[in-house]
Design a protein around this motif. Structure first.
Motif, PDB file in Angstrom:
ATOM      1  N   SER A 183       0.819  -1.205   0.000  1.00 13.93           N
ATOM      2  CA  SER A 183       0.000   0.000   0.000  1.00 13.93           C
ATOM      3  C   SER A 183       0.854   1.258   0.000  1.00 13.93           C
ATOM      4  N   SER A 184       1.967   1.261   0.735  1.00 11.08           N
ATOM      5  CA  SER A 184       2.797   2.461   0.800  1.00 11.08           C
ATOM      6  C   SER A 184       3.452   2.751  -0.543  1.00 11.08           C
ATOM      7  N   VAL A 185       3.898   1.714  -1.243  1.00  7.70           N
ATOM      8  CA  VAL A 185       4.514   1.914  -2.560  1.00  7.70           C
ATOM      9  C   VAL A 185       3.488   2.391  -3.564  1.00  7.70           C
ATOM     10  N   ARG A 186       2.322   1.786  -3.545  1.00  7.59           N
ATOM     11  CA  ARG A 186       1.306   2.128  -4.546  1.00  7.59           C
ATOM     12  C   ARG A 186       0.634   3.470  -4.268  1.00  7.59           C
ATOM     13  N   GLU A 187       0.805   3.962  -3.050  1.00  2.07           N
ATOM     14  CA  GLU A 187       0.311   5.305  -2.724  1.00  2.07           C
ATOM     15  C   GLU A 187       1.422   6.340  -2.783  1.00  2.07           C
ATOM     16  N   ASP A 188       2.575   5.932  -3.353  1.00  2.00           N
ATOM     17  CA  ASP A 188       3.730   6.811  -3.553  1.00  2.00           C
ATOM     18  C   ASP A 188       4.255   7.388  -2.246  1.00  2.00           C
ATOM     19  N   ARG A 189       4.292   6.574  -1.233  1.00  2.26           N
ATOM     20  CA  ARG A 189       4.886   6.982   0.047  1.00  2.26           C
ATOM     21  C   ARG A 189       5.670   5.795   0.624  1.00  2.26           C
ATOM     22  N   PRO A 190       6.672   5.313  -0.137  1.00  5.77           N
ATOM     23  CA  PRO A 190       7.428   4.140   0.309  1.00  5.77           C
ATOM     24  C   PRO A 190       8.202   4.425   1.584  1.00  5.77           C
ATOM     25  N   PRO A 191       8.515   3.393   2.344  1.00  6.92           N
ATOM     26  CA  PRO A 191       9.260   3.592   3.597  1.00  6.92           C
ATOM     27  C   PRO A 191      10.706   3.983   3.322  1.00  6.92           C
ATOM     28  N   ALA A 192      11.330   4.617   4.310  1.00  6.94           N
ATOM     29  CA  ALA A 192      12.758   4.901   4.204  1.00  6.94           C
ATOM     30  C   ALA A 192      13.560   3.604   4.256  1.00  6.94           C
ATOM     31  N   LEU A 193      13.018   2.632   4.982  1.00  6.39           N
ATOM     32  CA  LEU A 193      13.671   1.333   5.080  1.00  6.39           C
ATOM     33  C   LEU A 193      12.621   0.256   5.300  1.00  6.39           C
ATOM     34  N   TYR A 194      12.711  -0.816   4.515  1.00  8.38           N
ATOM     35  CA  TYR A 194      11.843  -1.976   4.704  1.00  8.38           C
ATOM     36  C   TYR A 194      12.700  -3.110   5.251  1.00  8.38           C
ATOM     37  N   ILE A 195      12.186  -3.796   6.269  1.00 10.44           N
ATOM     38  CA  ILE A 195      12.903  -4.896   6.920  1.00 10.44           C
ATOM     39  C   ILE A 195      11.912  -6.042   7.088  1.00 10.44           C
ATOM     40  N   GLY A 196      12.068  -7.112   6.325  1.00  9.67           N
ATOM     41  CA  GLY A 196      11.124  -8.200   6.526  1.00  9.67           C
ATOM     42  C   GLY A 196      11.031  -9.212   5.417  1.00  9.67           C
TER      43      GLY A 196
END
Length: 291
Positions: free
Chosen positions: A50-63
């Motif tokens: 959801s964050s990528v598709r709403e153009d607000r990706p995280p600063a860091l993804y861990i998982g």
């Protein structure tokens, strides 16, 4: 506010989140990081998607690496920077765990395997993953809910190995509950076999279970880090911390394989543990289909 998304297995999620949060408080005083420890919610979309598709990706993804199987290549390249040059054991590189495009990087590998009830299974037990397709095992195999990551990996990998017959395996399985509930059910004699993260076998309360090593090896799932576009300098210290001896040892103690050394933890009780890995393309494709 800069978001860090953690989407990790429940048996390490709270402790790992605590390690990351404490590090940020210590090394980034006064920072505006938000550590979002995402619980597993059946039937809901992962925050990464959801964050990528709403153009607000995280600063860091861990998982979970599986989350990237549900993103398109253009979505990944638009949201994340490449992170080449991070440490990865030579043994894991030879197996193909290094992501060629370097948009994400494994920091630990989780082996999946089979536990069995020592009273019910008897002496004649399956020796191959293909054996579990035999109708004689119908209703005797317990696996977590179909939507859980481990089940997507198990079914997806079986489909990769046995595309023409894997549905026989699916028919034989009972998909229900969490991994720890699977361990309890096998421990209490409700099922002959269970398929879980191998480290979960330690939670057998009645001591009625044991690990069964399959001749082809163990299915597995990498956990990965991915750096948001333009955020490399900001989160660099956190990435280094995750790959540091302190955190890598934490994964070893959980029964996971630390990516930097590639050493097999003692808790797995098998020095020559073989990981079944067909490469990133096959893994992401298989697990994306099994949602």
């Amino acid at each position: 506010m800069e978001k860090l998304i953690l989407h990790c297995p429940m048996n390490i999620s709270r402790a790992f989140s605590g390690l990351i949060s404490e590090f940020i408080q210590r090394e980034y005083p006064g920072s505006e990081f938000e550590v979002y420890d995402e619980p597993h919610r059946l039937g809901s979309e992962d925050s990464l998607l959801s964050s990528v598709r709403e153009d607000r990706p995280p600063a860091l993804y861990i998982g979970h690496a599986t989350d990237f199987g549900r993103l398109s290549a253009p979505e990944i390249t638009a949201a994340f920077d490449t992170i080449p040059g991070l440490p990865l054991a030579e043994s894991l590189q030879k197996l193909g765990f290094k992501h060629e495009q370097a948009y994400f990087h494994p920091f630990t590998i989780i082996p999946f395997g089979v536990i069995y009830n020592k009273e019910l299974a008897g002496e004649k037990r399956p020796v191959s993953w293909q054996d579990f397709q035999d109708p004689v095992y119908s209703g005797k195999i317990r696996i977590p809910d179909r939507q859980r990551t481990i089940s997507r990996v198990l079914v997806g990998t079986m489909k990769t190995l046995y595309p023409d017959s894997y549905e026989k395996f699916v028919t034989n399985c009972v998909f229900q509950g969490s991994p720890i509930e699977v361990v309890n059910a096998v421990d209490q004699g409700e099922y002959h076999y269970g398929m879980v993260n191998i480290a979960f076998s330690r939670f057998s309360r009645l001591n009625n279970t044991a690990i069964m090593w399959i001749k082809e090896g163990s299915f597995c799932m990498p956990l990965v880090i991915a750096v948001g576009k333009g955020k490399g300098e900001l989160v660099g210290k956190i990435v280094d911390y995750i790959l540091s001896p302190t955190v890598q040892e934490f994964f070893t103690l959980q029964g996971f394989i630390p990516a930097v050394s590639g050493e097999i933890p003692d808790v797995l009780q098998k020095d020559d543990l073989h990981l079944i890995w067909k490469g990133w393309d096959e893994f992401l494709k298989a697990t994306a289909l099994e949602q």
